[in-house]
Design a protein around this motif. Structure first.
Motif, PDB file in Angstrom:
ATOM      1  N   ASP A 330       0.815  -1.215   0.000  1.00  0.00           N
ATOM      2  CA  ASP A 330       0.000   0.000   0.000  1.00  0.00           C
ATOM      3  C   ASP A 330       0.851   1.268   0.000  1.00  0.00           C
ATOM      4  O   ASP A 330       0.319   2.371  -0.161  1.00  0.00           O
ATOM      5  CB  ASP A 330      -0.930   0.000   1.219  1.00  0.00           C
ATOM      6  N   LEU A 331       2.165   1.111   0.181  1.00  0.00           N
ATOM      7  CA  LEU A 331       3.056   2.267   0.231  1.00  0.00           C
ATOM      8  C   LEU A 331       4.041   2.196  -0.937  1.00  0.00           C
ATOM      9  O   LEU A 331       4.945   1.356  -0.943  1.00  0.00           O
ATOM     10  CB  LEU A 331       3.817   2.309   1.558  1.00  0.00           C
ATOM     11  N   VAL A 332       3.865   3.076  -1.916  1.00  0.00           N
ATOM     12  CA  VAL A 332       4.735   3.106  -3.095  1.00  0.00           C
ATOM     13  C   VAL A 332       5.678   4.289  -2.935  1.00  0.00           C
ATOM     14  O   VAL A 332       5.252   5.453  -2.965  1.00  0.00           O
ATOM     15  CB  VAL A 332       3.918   3.237  -4.394  1.00  0.00           C
ATOM     16  N   ARG A 333       6.934   4.007  -2.760  1.00  0.00           N
ATOM     17  CA  ARG A 333       7.908   5.035  -2.455  1.00  0.00           C
ATOM     18  C   ARG A 333       7.951   6.121  -3.536  1.00  0.00           C
ATOM     19  O   ARG A 333       8.138   5.828  -4.716  1.00  0.00           O
ATOM     20  CB  ARG A 333       9.279   4.381  -2.299  1.00  0.00           C
ATOM     21  N   GLY A 334       7.760   7.373  -3.114  1.00  0.00           N
ATOM     22  CA  GLY A 334       7.784   8.499  -4.041  1.00  0.00           C
ATOM     23  C   GLY A 334       6.455   8.789  -4.692  1.00  0.00           C
ATOM     24  O   GLY A 334       6.315   9.810  -5.374  1.00  0.00           O
ATOM     25  N   TYR A 335       5.456   7.927  -4.479  1.00  0.00           N
ATOM     26  CA  TYR A 335       4.160   8.104  -5.146  1.00  0.00           C
ATOM     27  C   TYR A 335       3.005   7.874  -4.177  1.00  0.00           C
ATOM     28  O   TYR A 335       1.931   7.412  -4.557  1.00  0.00           O
ATOM     29  CB  TYR A 335       4.044   7.166  -6.351  1.00  0.00           C
ATOM     30  N   VAL A 336       3.231   8.207  -2.908  1.00  0.00           N
ATOM     31  CA  VAL A 336       2.200   8.008  -1.885  1.00  0.00           C
ATOM     32  C   VAL A 336       1.154   9.111  -1.983  1.00  0.00           C
ATOM     33  O   VAL A 336       1.476  10.294  -2.106  1.00  0.00           O
ATOM     34  CB  VAL A 336       2.825   7.996  -0.475  1.00  0.00           C
ATOM     35  N   GLY A 337      -0.127   8.731  -1.929  1.00  0.00           N
ATOM     36  CA  GLY A 337      -1.233   9.688  -1.874  1.00  0.00           C
ATOM     37  C   GLY A 337      -2.149   9.330  -0.719  1.00  0.00           C
ATOM     38  O   GLY A 337      -2.210   8.171  -0.304  1.00  0.00           O
ATOM     39  N   PRO A 338      -2.870  10.302  -0.163  1.00  0.00           N
ATOM     40  CA  PRO A 338      -3.709  10.025   1.006  1.00  0.00           C
ATOM     41  C   PRO A 338      -4.937   9.176   0.683  1.00  0.00           C
ATOM     42  O   PRO A 338      -5.480   8.527   1.578  1.00  0.00           O
ATOM     43  CB  PRO A 338      -4.108  11.422   1.481  1.00  0.00           C
ATOM     44  N   GLN A 339      -5.390   9.200  -0.566  1.00  0.00           N
ATOM     45  CA  GLN A 339      -6.555   8.419  -0.935  1.00  0.00           C
ATOM     46  C   GLN A 339      -6.188   6.929  -0.929  1.00  0.00           C
ATOM     47  O   GLN A 339      -5.202   6.513  -1.518  1.00  0.00           O
ATOM     48  CB  GLN A 339      -7.100   8.860  -2.301  1.00  0.00           C
ATOM     49  N   GLY A 340      -6.936   6.148  -0.203  1.00  0.00           N
ATOM     50  CA  GLY A 340      -6.661   4.715  -0.165  1.00  0.00           C
ATOM     51  C   GLY A 340      -5.664   4.281   0.890  1.00  0.00           C
ATOM     52  O   GLY A 340      -5.293   3.098   0.927  1.00  0.00           O
ATOM     53  N   LEU A 341      -5.215   5.181   1.768  1.00  0.00           N
ATOM     54  CA  LEU A 341      -4.277   4.798   2.828  1.00  0.00           C
ATOM     55  C   LEU A 341      -5.069   4.283   4.036  1.00  0.00           C
ATOM     56  O   LEU A 341      -5.087   4.891   5.105  1.00  0.00           O
ATOM     57  CB  LEU A 341      -3.400   5.985   3.234  1.00  0.00           C
ATOM     58  N   SER A 353      -7.003  22.136   3.744  1.00  0.00           N
ATOM     59  CA  SER A 353      -8.340  22.358   4.292  1.00  0.00           C
ATOM     60  C   SER A 353      -9.388  21.508   3.579  1.00  0.00           C
ATOM     61  O   SER A 353      -9.201  21.125   2.412  1.00  0.00           O
ATOM     62  CB  SER A 353      -8.719  23.837   4.151  1.00  0.00           C
ATOM     63  N   PRO A 354     -10.498  21.227   4.253  1.00  0.00           N
ATOM     64  CA  PRO A 354     -11.592  20.498   3.589  1.00  0.00           C
ATOM     65  C   PRO A 354     -12.026  21.212   2.314  1.00  0.00           C
ATOM     66  O   PRO A 354     -12.176  22.441   2.294  1.00  0.00           O
ATOM     67  CB  PRO A 354     -12.706  20.525   4.648  1.00  0.00           C
ATOM     68  N   GLY A 355     -12.183  20.439   1.257  1.00  0.00           N
ATOM     69  CA  GLY A 355     -12.619  20.981  -0.021  1.00  0.00           C
ATOM     70  C   GLY A 355     -11.507  21.403  -0.949  1.00  0.00           C
ATOM     71  O   GLY A 355     -11.766  21.696  -2.116  1.00  0.00           O
ATOM     72  N   THR A 356     -10.240  21.447  -0.448  1.00  0.00           N
ATOM     73  CA  THR A 356      -9.133  21.836  -1.319  1.00  0.00           C
ATOM     74  C   THR A 356      -8.713  20.657  -2.194  1.00  0.00           C
ATOM     75  O   THR A 356      -8.749  19.495  -1.769  1.00  0.00           O
ATOM     76  CB  THR A 356      -7.932  22.324  -0.497  1.00  0.00           C
ATOM     77  N   ALA A 357      -8.304  20.966  -3.431  1.00  0.00           N
ATOM     78  CA  ALA A 357      -7.943  19.932  -4.401  1.00  0.00           C
ATOM     79  C   ALA A 357      -6.440  19.923  -4.638  1.00  0.00           C
ATOM     80  O   ALA A 357      -5.808  20.984  -4.680  1.00  0.00           O
ATOM     81  CB  ALA A 357      -8.680  20.159  -5.721  1.00  0.00           C
ATOM     82  N   TRP A 358      -5.880  18.719  -4.841  1.00  0.00           N
ATOM     83  CA  TRP A 358      -4.437  18.571  -4.917  1.00  0.00           C
ATOM     84  C   TRP A 358      -4.014  17.608  -6.014  1.00  0.00           C
ATOM     85  O   TRP A 358      -4.774  16.733  -6.412  1.00  0.00           O
ATOM     86  CB  TRP A 358      -3.896  18.055  -3.570  1.00  0.00           C
ATOM     87  N   ILE A 359      -2.776  17.801  -6.456  1.00  0.00           N
ATOM     88  CA  ILE A 359      -2.091  16.792  -7.270  1.00  0.00           C
ATOM     89  C   ILE A 359      -1.187  16.033  -6.322  1.00  0.00           C
ATOM     90  O   ILE A 359      -0.363  16.624  -5.624  1.00  0.00           O
ATOM     91  CB  ILE A 359      -1.259  17.441  -8.391  1.00  0.00           C
ATOM     92  N   THR A 360      -1.346  14.731  -6.261  1.00  0.00           N
ATOM     93  CA  THR A 360      -0.590  13.942  -5.293  1.00  0.00           C
ATOM     94  C   THR A 360      -0.343  12.544  -5.844  1.00  0.00           C
ATOM     95  O   THR A 360      -0.796  12.201  -6.948  1.00  0.00           O
ATOM     96  CB  THR A 360      -1.353  13.884  -3.946  1.00  0.00           C
ATOM     97  N   GLY A 361       0.397  11.746  -5.087  1.00  0.00           N
ATOM     98  CA  GLY A 361       0.686  10.391  -5.540  1.00  0.00           C
ATOM     99  C   GLY A 361      -0.573   9.553  -5.693  1.00  0.00           C
ATOM    100  O   GLY A 361      -1.557   9.741  -4.966  1.00  0.00           O
ATOM    101  N   ALA A 362      -0.544   8.630  -6.643  1.00  0.00           N
ATOM    102  CA  ALA A 362      -1.705   7.763  -6.901  1.00  0.00           C
ATOM    103  C   ALA A 362      -1.522   6.383  -6.291  1.00  0.00           C
ATOM    104  O   ALA A 362      -2.320   5.476  -6.555  1.00  0.00           O
ATOM    105  CB  ALA A 362      -1.950   7.644  -8.411  1.00  0.00           C
ATOM    106  N   ASN A 363      -0.475   6.214  -5.497  1.00  0.00           N
ATOM    107  CA  ASN A 363      -0.167   4.929  -4.856  1.00  0.00           C
ATOM    108  C   ASN A 363       0.121   3.839  -5.892  1.00  0.00           C
ATOM    109  O   ASN A 363      -0.128   2.662  -5.656  1.00  0.00           O
ATOM    110  CB  ASN A 363      -1.305   4.498  -3.906  1.00  0.00           C
ATOM    111  N   GLY A 375     -11.513  15.614   2.240  1.00  0.00           N
ATOM    112  CA  GLY A 375     -12.870  15.466   2.730  1.00  0.00           C
ATOM    113  C   GLY A 375     -13.795  14.776   1.758  1.00  0.00           C
ATOM    114  O   GLY A 375     -14.866  14.288   2.149  1.00  0.00           O
ATOM    115  N   ARG A 376     -13.417  14.731   0.477  1.00  0.00           N
ATOM    116  CA  ARG A 376     -14.203  14.003  -0.511  1.00  0.00           C
ATOM    117  C   ARG A 376     -13.525  12.695  -0.899  1.00  0.00           C
ATOM    118  O   ARG A 376     -14.147  11.632  -0.866  1.00  0.00           O
ATOM    119  CB  ARG A 376     -14.411  14.868  -1.768  1.00  0.00           C
ATOM    120  N   ASP A 377     -12.233  12.789  -1.213  1.00  0.00           N
ATOM    121  CA  ASP A 377     -11.502  11.600  -1.672  1.00  0.00           C
ATOM    122  C   ASP A 377     -10.618  11.011  -0.580  1.00  0.00           C
ATOM    123  O   ASP A 377     -10.125   9.889  -0.731  1.00  0.00           O
ATOM    124  CB  ASP A 377     -10.653  11.965  -2.889  1.00  0.00           C
ATOM    125  N   PHE A 378     -10.393  11.738   0.472  1.00  0.00           N
ATOM    126  CA  PHE A 378      -9.626  11.205   1.606  1.00  0.00           C
ATOM    127  C   PHE A 378     -10.025  11.958   2.868  1.00  0.00           C
ATOM    128  O   PHE A 378     -10.475  13.108   2.804  1.00  0.00           O
ATOM    129  CB  PHE A 378      -8.115  11.293   1.371  1.00  0.00           C
TER     130      PHE A 378
END
Length: 564
Positions: A330-341, A353-363, A375-378
């Motif tokens: 579940d932990l991909v080094r360098g590509y960790v994202g909060p969704q699915g953790l 903050s709740p409602g803010t959108a981000w570009i992040t790792g896709a695991n 708050g929506r995806d994680f």
């Protein structure tokens, strides 16, 4: 009659050159002017001039503590292990604690601070609400095994500290004791001539709720603090908070995966996608008491590990290693994202903050995701302000820009509450005949550190320049060299002493006038009186060490001026 100290009989050896290992101004000048001497790393001897300054600081502290009704005691520095085990601080202090065994194998420590011992003392002496409130204090040597002792007496392994403790039966009483100490500290630092800022702080290993630091702004300071450019807000950088700014989650599209090969860092990801780092979400993996935890912050900000450790104290926080990824699909080094953790606790800075959108790792390897919405995806398990504060960050009070400065911590006050009273079951009999748990405050002043802070704030290119309240003398009388000048200098020094002034007189034979004048500037007594070329006429020169102003006066005029 005040004391007249002749330099011909004073143990002082001034130096023309800075010590090779000295970096800060106070370290250089206190050694060069003969106030302190190094014995080992972080261990210093106080010489006669230094002792006078140290005692003057202690006197001011005592007078202001006594003024609020505090009572002075002196507890041992060599302490048994058991009280510190009861509060958990035997382990919490870690490597900073000096631990030793006696000949029978018993465990002891050298006291870094005395909450436990004062609590036990009050438990032994106070049994009824009629015995409280009480404030106790001591001025004593403390010991901490600093990893990197430096800056002379600013950061030593042995140092002088005033620690006081208040004991009350109610939270309102604690607030009153806290307010008394706060004002006493303002009075102390004002009398000492220390410019200071009162800033919000975190309690750390001390525990408790309300906590404020007294900081002396100085370039050599190891503490960083912020102050608002518009309002009166000020805080240690570790205590700065950020007001959340929630957004509407429906304003963002669905999560979309992006092919991002060879982009394991924020820098490489931002360059690959041609987006600012502030749009990305950085997820730092740490171990908290061995458990892997993810910490999310905007990609253009760094995690302040000191802040994180303070928030999570007394837990141990350390970075993950390559071995920690083994067996964790579940932990991909360098590509960790909060969704699915699902198996990892997620801590986020309030900027996520709740409602803010981000570009992040896709695991997934070489893959990121955009439109990942808090708050929506994680979900965030805990919000903690953990980013390194930067110049221009918004003030938590008014939103204006924050400014960053450096300072020396000279005092710290805590509303401890009942942490230590709970550990030792410190109860007194209340008015209704039932036990009442006592609530405590803890208040410290770095007495020896205040000497260094004063040196930092008041020195100039010529040397030290003490405020009169804590200077080693009121007047430094210098005999330029000839017999007549020395005779006049000693006569004037005697009369000044009879008038109640503390006098240092340079009557050294065989020392050139230039060396004497240089030493007078270096030593830093606020007034310098020179018996020089017009001594035969009974005329002396009075110099103000701080302003450099000079004037010629008759001996009687000089004595009258200085006595006033």
């Amino acid at each position: 009659m005040a004391q007249v100290q002749r330099m011909s009989r004073l143990m002082v050896k001034t130096l023309r050159d800075d010590p090779a290992d000295a970096e800060t101004l106070s370290h250089k000048l206190l050694v060069r002017a003969g106030y302190v001497r190094r014995n080992a790393a972080g261990i210093w001897s106080w010489l006669p001039l230094g002792m006078k300054v140290l005692e003057n600081v202690s006197r001011v502290v005592r007078e202001e503590m006594d003024a609020i009704g505090a009572q002075e005691v002196l507890l041992p520095a060599l302490l048994p292990k058991e009280p510190y085990e009861a509060t958990g601080r035997w382990e919490e202090y870690g490597a900073e604690l000096f631990r030793l065994k006696d000949r029978k194998g018993g465990d002891y420590l050298l006291g870094p601070t005395h909450e436990e011992i004062f609590t036990q003392l009050v438990k032994d002496q106070c049994t009824s609400y009629k015995d409280l409130p009480v404030i106790l204090y001591q001025i004593q040597t403390k010991y901490r095994d600093e990893a990197r002792p430096r800056s002379g007496i600013l950061r030593g392994r042995e140092f002088q500290m005033k620690d006081s403790y208040s004991f009350d039966t109610t939270d309102e009483g604690l607030a009153e004791s806290y307010a008394l100490h706060r004002q006493a500290y303002i009075n102390i630092f004002d009398r000492l001539g220390l410019r200071h800022k009162i800033v919000s702080a975190v309690s750390g290993a001390m525990g408790g709720s309300a906590s404020e630091e007294f900081l002396a702004p100085a370039a050599a300071g190891e503490d960083t603090f912020v102050s608002c450019s518009n309002c009166d807000y000020a805080a240690n950088t570790e205590a700065v908070t950020f007001r959340q700014q929630p957004e509407d989650p429906t304003a963002h599209g669905p999560v979309e995966e992006l092919d991002t090969p060879d982009t394991p860092t924020i820098e490489t990801l931002a360059a690959h996608l041609d987006v600012p780092a502030s749009r990305t979400l950085k997820n730092l993996l740490v171990k908290v008491d061995g458990e892997i935890v993810a910490v999310g912050v905007p990609g253009d900000r760094e995690v302040d590990m000191g802040k994180l450790e303070d928030h999570l104290a007394p837990a141990t926080v350390e970075l993950v290693t390559a071995e920690d990824f083994e067996g964790r699909d579940d932990l991909v080094r360098g590509y960790v994202g909060p969704q699915g953790l699902d198996k990892v606790r997620y801590i986020a800075d309030p900027r996520v903050s709740p409602g803010t959108a981000w570009i992040t790792g896709a695991n997934k390897p070489d893959t990121h995701a955009k439109n990942v919405v808090a708050g929506r995806d994680f979900e965030v398990d805990q919000y903690l302000d953990v980013v390194v504060v930067e110049e221009g960050d918004p003030c938590p009070n008014c939103g204006s820009d924050l400014e960053i400065g450096r300072a020396i911590e000279i005092g710290h006050i805590f509303q401890l509450g009942r942490k230590y009273a709970d550990a030792f079951q410190l109860d007194v009999l209340g008015q209704n005949g039932k036990p009442v748990r006592v609530t405590m405050g803890s208040y410290g002043i770095g007495v020896s550190r205040a000497v260094a802070a004063l040196a930092e704030q008041h020195a100039d290119e010529q040397g030290l320049c003490w405020p009169r309240e804590i200077a080693p003398a009121d007047v430094h009388v210098v005999a330029a060299g000839k017999a007549l000048q020395t005779e006049l200098a000693l006569d004037v020094a005697g009369k000044l002493g009879e008038a109640g002034l503390r006098v240092l007189v340079d009557d050294r034979a065989g020392v050139s006038p230039g060396v004497k004048f240089t030493d007078a500037e270096l030593i830093g007594v606020p007034k310098i009186l020179v018996a020089g070329r017009r001594s035969a006429e009974g005329v002396v020169e009075l110099k103000d060490r701080r302003t450099g102003e000079r004037e010629e006066l008759t001996v009687d005029e000089a004595i009258a001026r200085l006595s006033a």
